[in-house]
Design a protein around this motif. Structure first.
Motif, mmCIF file in Angstrom:
data_model
loop_
_atom_site.group_PDB
_atom_site.id
_atom_site.type_symbol
_atom_site.label_atom_id
_atom_site.label_comp_id
_atom_site.label_asym_id
_atom_site.label_seq_id
_atom_site.Cartn_x
_atom_site.Cartn_y
_atom_site.Cartn_z
ATOM 1 N N GLU A 46 -5.686 -19.435 12.814
ATOM 2 C CA GLU A 46 -4.391 -20.013 12.460
ATOM 3 C C GLU A 46 -3.761 -20.739 13.644
ATOM 4 O O GLU A 46 -3.192 -21.825 13.506
ATOM 5 N N VAL A 49 -7.233 -23.764 15.506
ATOM 6 C CA VAL A 49 -8.066 -24.815 14.913
ATOM 7 C C VAL A 49 -7.407 -26.191 14.991
ATOM 8 O O VAL A 49 -8.020 -27.172 15.421
ATOM 9 N N GLU A 50 -6.146 -26.292 14.597
ATOM 10 C CA GLU A 50 -5.480 -27.589 14.560
ATOM 11 C C GLU A 50 -4.996 -28.043 15.936
ATOM 12 O O GLU A 50 -4.555 -29.179 16.085
ATOM 13 N N LYS A 51 -5.079 -27.162 16.934
ATOM 14 C CA LYS A 51 -4.681 -27.531 18.296
ATOM 15 C C LYS A 51 -5.843 -28.092 19.109
ATOM 16 O O LYS A 51 -5.635 -28.644 20.192
ATOM 17 N N GLU A 88 -9.090 -22.180 3.281
ATOM 18 C CA GLU A 88 -8.070 -22.470 4.287
ATOM 19 C C GLU A 88 -8.659 -23.278 5.431
ATOM 20 O O GLU A 88 -8.037 -24.220 5.940
ATOM 21 N N MET A 89 -9.877 -22.923 5.838
ATOM 22 C CA MET A 89 -10.533 -23.664 6.908
ATOM 23 C C MET A 89 -10.854 -25.092 6.472
ATOM 24 O O MET A 89 -10.715 -26.038 7.261
ATOM 25 N N LYS A 91 -9.146 -26.986 4.593
ATOM 26 C CA LYS A 91 -7.927 -27.781 4.713
ATOM 27 C C LYS A 91 -7.659 -28.176 6.167
ATOM 28 O O LYS A 91 -7.201 -29.279 6.452
ATOM 29 N N LYS A 92 -7.964 -27.266 7.080
ATOM 30 C CA LYS A 92 -7.653 -27.493 8.489
ATOM 31 C C LYS A 92 -8.594 -28.497 9.150
ATOM 32 O O LYS A 92 -8.180 -29.277 10.006
ATOM 33 N N ARG A 95 -8.522 -32.804 9.453
ATOM 34 C CA ARG A 95 -7.825 -33.543 10.512
ATOM 35 C C ARG A 95 -8.712 -33.768 11.731
ATOM 36 O O ARG A 95 -8.472 -34.678 12.522
ATOM 37 N N CYS A 122 -19.129 -28.820 9.825
ATOM 38 C CA CYS A 122 -18.012 -29.104 8.915
ATOM 39 C C CYS A 122 -18.529 -29.584 7.564
ATOM 40 O O CYS A 122 -18.006 -29.183 6.506
#
Length: 225
Positions: A46, A49-51, A88-89, A91-92, A95, A122
């Motif tokens: 949480e 991943v997006e960082k 959930e992964m 969706k992340k 990006r 991915c």
């Protein structure tokens, strides 16, 4: 709370201006991923991943490679998990796909290889065989076209990333940004999305003034003063 506090402390090291500190933080995350229990792993995913994508463009090659390979490892960590965790992964990671694409033909071989491996992982999670085949062939133009076709909603995010990439010091990254924007311009021509089309055309026009082409597009470089 203990895991959150620990992760927050390590994340602070990622913001350190010293590359050695960023490398150390990424290495800690690499080592932690294989030992975290389900709840702690969920917290790590949480928070992290997006960082990671901004670090793909770090000035340190080691930071680039470690951040890309860490993303791959985090995606792999949910492959045997429950359906909610995988969804959930999925969706992340959308990006991160374009930033990874831009490094697929990176001049540093280790970064290019890490990018390809991460993209393949991915594609496996997304169950996207078409993407997987194009990544295996390193067909960057068709990968860009596919990403635009399959996730049109993220076009503004992709456009913002392209704008930043046009100022990158690496010719391979600038070239990939130009190619991606070229594909996007062709797809948007004749549509109602004239605002994004104008933005890209203006950016490409500015680029034409700032860059010079020598012996074909692969040698795109800043214009000498």
């Amino acid at each position: 709370m203990r895991y959150r506090s620990l992760l927050d402390d390590i994340l602070l090291c990622l913001k350190d201006p010293c590359a050695d500190s960023r490398v150390s933080a990424l290495l800690i995350f690499h080592n932690l991923m294989g030992h975290l229990k389900k709840k702690a792993k969920a917290i790590a995913l949480e928070k992290l991943v997006e960082k990671l994508p901004p670090f793909f463009d770090d000035e340190s090659i080691q930071v680039q490679e470690l951040s890309i390979s860490l993303l791959r490892k985090m995606v792999e960590s949910v492959e045997g998990g429950d359906e909610a965790e995988r969804e959930e992964m999925k969706k992340k990671i959308w990006r991160a796909l374009v930033p990874l694409l831009f490094h697929l033909n990176e001049q540093t071989d280790s970064v290019a290889q890490a990018s390809q491996e991460a993209l393949l992982t991915c594609a496996d999670l997304l169950e996207n065989e078409k993407l997987k085949r194009r990544v295996q062939r390193k067909d960057t133009k068709k990968i860009g076209k596919l990403l635009l076709e399959q996730d049109r909603r993220r076009l503004p995010d992709h456009l913002n990333f392209c704008m930043k990439s046009l100022a990158d010091t690496r010719a391979s990254v600038r070239l990939q940004a130009v190619r991606f924007m070229g594909v996007a311009v062709r797809r948007l021509s004749g549509t109602q999305d004239q605002e994004n089309l104008r933005k890209m055309c203006r950016a490409l026009h500015r680029l034409e003034k700032d860059l010079t082409w020598k012996s074909g597009p692969r040698q795109l470089r800043p214009r000498s003063s």
